[in-house]
Design a protein around this motif. Sequence first.
Motif, PDB file in Angstrom:
ATOM      1  N   VAL A  10      -7.659  30.568  -5.262  1.00  0.00           N
ATOM      2  CA  VAL A  10      -8.507  29.907  -6.256  1.00  0.00           C
ATOM      3  C   VAL A  10      -9.878  29.699  -5.626  1.00  0.00           C
ATOM      4  O   VAL A  10      -9.968  29.266  -4.471  1.00  0.00           O
ATOM      5  CB  VAL A  10      -7.917  28.551  -6.696  1.00  0.00           C
ATOM      6  N   THR A  11     -10.934  30.021  -6.361  1.00  0.00           N
ATOM      7  CA  THR A  11     -12.289  29.735  -5.884  1.00  0.00           C
ATOM      8  C   THR A  11     -12.953  28.743  -6.837  1.00  0.00           C
ATOM      9  O   THR A  11     -12.618  28.677  -8.011  1.00  0.00           O
ATOM     10  CB  THR A  11     -13.148  31.007  -5.799  1.00  0.00           C
ATOM     11  N   LYS A  12     -13.914  27.980  -6.316  1.00  0.00           N
ATOM     12  CA  LYS A  12     -14.633  26.986  -7.119  1.00  0.00           C
ATOM     13  C   LYS A  12     -16.121  27.033  -6.780  1.00  0.00           C
ATOM     14  O   LYS A  12     -16.485  27.022  -5.609  1.00  0.00           O
ATOM     15  CB  LYS A  12     -14.071  25.581  -6.861  1.00  0.00           C
ATOM     16  N   ASP A  13     -16.925  27.147  -7.798  1.00  0.00           N
ATOM     17  CA  ASP A  13     -18.395  27.078  -7.695  1.00  0.00           C
ATOM     18  C   ASP A  13     -19.042  28.315  -7.087  1.00  0.00           C
ATOM     19  O   ASP A  13     -20.242  28.285  -6.782  1.00  0.00           O
ATOM     20  CB  ASP A  13     -18.851  25.834  -6.909  1.00  0.00           C
ATOM     21  N   MET A  14     -18.302  29.421  -6.940  1.00  0.00           N
ATOM     22  CA  MET A  14     -18.943  30.633  -6.429  1.00  0.00           C
ATOM     23  C   MET A  14     -19.998  31.153  -7.409  1.00  0.00           C
ATOM     24  O   MET A  14     -21.102  31.528  -7.015  1.00  0.00           O
ATOM     25  CB  MET A  14     -17.909  31.722  -6.140  1.00  0.00           C
ATOM     26  N   LYS A  15     -19.650  31.175  -8.695  1.00  0.00           N
ATOM     27  CA  LYS A  15     -20.616  31.674  -9.681  1.00  0.00           C
ATOM     28  C   LYS A  15     -21.816  30.755  -9.799  1.00  0.00           C
ATOM     29  O   LYS A  15     -22.938  31.207 -10.032  1.00  0.00           O
ATOM     30  CB  LYS A  15     -19.941  31.870 -11.036  1.00  0.00           C
ATOM     31  N   LYS A  16     -21.603  29.454  -9.640  1.00  0.00           N
ATOM     32  CA  LYS A  16     -22.726  28.519  -9.707  1.00  0.00           C
ATOM     33  C   LYS A  16     -23.707  28.731  -8.561  1.00  0.00           C
ATOM     34  O   LYS A  16     -24.888  28.404  -8.686  1.00  0.00           O
ATOM     35  CB  LYS A  16     -22.209  27.078  -9.707  1.00  0.00           C
ATOM     36  N   THR A  53     -10.426  38.148  -4.735  1.00  0.00           N
ATOM     37  CA  THR A  53     -10.366  37.818  -6.154  1.00  0.00           C
ATOM     38  C   THR A  53      -9.317  36.733  -6.407  1.00  0.00           C
ATOM     39  O   THR A  53      -8.231  36.757  -5.818  1.00  0.00           O
ATOM     40  CB  THR A  53     -10.019  39.057  -6.990  1.00  0.00           C
ATOM     41  N   PRO A  54      -9.607  35.766  -7.275  1.00  0.00           N
ATOM     42  CA  PRO A  54      -8.621  34.725  -7.598  1.00  0.00           C
ATOM     43  C   PRO A  54      -7.360  35.332  -8.212  1.00  0.00           C
ATOM     44  O   PRO A  54      -7.393  36.405  -8.829  1.00  0.00           O
ATOM     45  CB  PRO A  54      -9.360  33.853  -8.615  1.00  0.00           C
ATOM     46  N   GLY A  55      -6.247  34.617  -8.015  1.00  0.00           N
ATOM     47  CA  GLY A  55      -4.977  35.072  -8.580  1.00  0.00           C
ATOM     48  C   GLY A  55      -3.920  35.228  -7.515  1.00  0.00           C
ATOM     49  O   GLY A  55      -4.086  34.786  -6.370  1.00  0.00           O
ATOM     50  N   LEU A  99     -12.810  27.782  -1.327  1.00  0.00           N
ATOM     51  CA  LEU A  99     -11.776  28.812  -1.367  1.00  0.00           C
ATOM     52  C   LEU A  99     -10.450  28.136  -1.039  1.00  0.00           C
ATOM     53  O   LEU A  99     -10.270  27.627   0.065  1.00  0.00           O
ATOM     54  CB  LEU A  99     -12.075  29.921  -0.357  1.00  0.00           C
ATOM     55  N   MET A 100      -9.559  28.121  -2.025  1.00  0.00           N
ATOM     56  CA  MET A 100      -8.249  27.476  -1.844  1.00  0.00           C
ATOM     57  C   MET A 100      -7.167  28.552  -1.780  1.00  0.00           C
ATOM     58  O   MET A 100      -7.092  29.413  -2.666  1.00  0.00           O
ATOM     59  CB  MET A 100      -7.982  26.508  -2.991  1.00  0.00           C
ATOM     60  N   VAL A 101      -6.381  28.514  -0.718  1.00  0.00           N
ATOM     61  CA  VAL A 101      -5.389  29.558  -0.455  1.00  0.00           C
ATOM     62  C   VAL A 101      -4.039  28.908  -0.176  1.00  0.00           C
ATOM     63  O   VAL A 101      -3.931  28.017   0.673  1.00  0.00           O
ATOM     64  CB  VAL A 101      -5.778  30.408   0.774  1.00  0.00           C
ATOM     65  N   SER A 138     -14.049  41.903 -10.515  1.00  0.00           N
ATOM     66  CA  SER A 138     -12.684  41.936 -11.029  1.00  0.00           C
ATOM     67  C   SER A 138     -12.026  43.288 -10.793  1.00  0.00           C
ATOM     68  O   SER A 138     -10.864  43.481 -11.114  1.00  0.00           O
ATOM     69  CB  SER A 138     -12.676  41.625 -12.535  1.00  0.00           C
ATOM     70  N   THR A 139     -12.791  44.256 -10.245  1.00  0.00           N
ATOM     71  CA  THR A 139     -12.173  45.529  -9.871  1.00  0.00           C
ATOM     72  C   THR A 139     -11.421  45.276  -8.569  1.00  0.00           C
ATOM     73  O   THR A 139     -11.903  45.523  -7.480  1.00  0.00           O
ATOM     74  CB  THR A 139     -13.242  46.618  -9.666  1.00  0.00           C
ATOM     75  N   ASP A 140     -10.214  44.750  -8.752  1.00  0.00           N
ATOM     76  CA  ASP A 140      -9.440  44.207  -7.639  1.00  0.00           C
ATOM     77  C   ASP A 140      -9.293  45.209  -6.503  1.00  0.00           C
ATOM     78  O   ASP A 140      -8.830  46.313  -6.692  1.00  0.00           O
ATOM     79  CB  ASP A 140      -8.058  43.794  -8.140  1.00  0.00           C
ATOM     80  N   MET A 141      -9.692  44.784  -5.313  1.00  0.00           N
ATOM     81  CA  MET A 141      -9.583  45.616  -4.131  1.00  0.00           C
ATOM     82  C   MET A 141      -8.169  45.494  -3.590  1.00  0.00           C
ATOM     83  O   MET A 141      -7.743  44.443  -3.158  1.00  0.00           O
ATOM     84  CB  MET A 141     -10.613  45.163  -3.089  1.00  0.00           C
TER      85      MET A 141
END
Length: 207
Positions: A176-182, A113-115, A13-15, A189-192
Amino acid sequence: MAAAAAGPTVFLLMVNGQIESAQFPEYDELYCKYCFVYGHDWAPTAGLEEGISQITSKNRDAQQTLVWNFPIDITFKSTNPYGWPQIVLSVYGPDIFGNDVVRGYGAVHVPFTPGSHRRTIPMFVPESTSKLQKLTSWLMGRRPEFTDPKVVAQGEGREVTTVRSQGFVTISFNVVTKDMKKLGYDVSSTDMQNPSIVSLTDGIQKY
């Protein structure tokens, strides 16, 4: 035959972003401290876990905004989303005796959520429970404050603390997230819009 490459065992998780500004109508000459609070399975791998901004004065416009634009930049690794990081803010400024006293605490989860995201955080201060304590605090120049601001991010015991709301702080995040889905986690994507009051499991699902 060569063995298949092992899959990832952690996600990242990159912030980055900024503690942009604040609204404290009653106060001026304020600075902000921040720190991150996160679960046992999380570990920072780069960046700063805490920081302190410069002192800023109100803009001389109608809104009287306090502008810091203080950068935040950190990367975490974890094996599961439980204990998703929160940023805890503490705002300080001088009282009439020139002592630095707390003007507000607040906390919010890093967006799931990324973005790009912007959050406005309501701030609060602990209150003395009696008029005598309030008078003594004022005379001694010592307002009630938490010995460890990280308790702001924890629910336990907060309900027995008397607090008063005052002020707001606005933060911008780039996530930015990396490898969460993996690893089998799907960030919805229903942004909270306000993840600080949404259960983590409402937004992140395990396949």
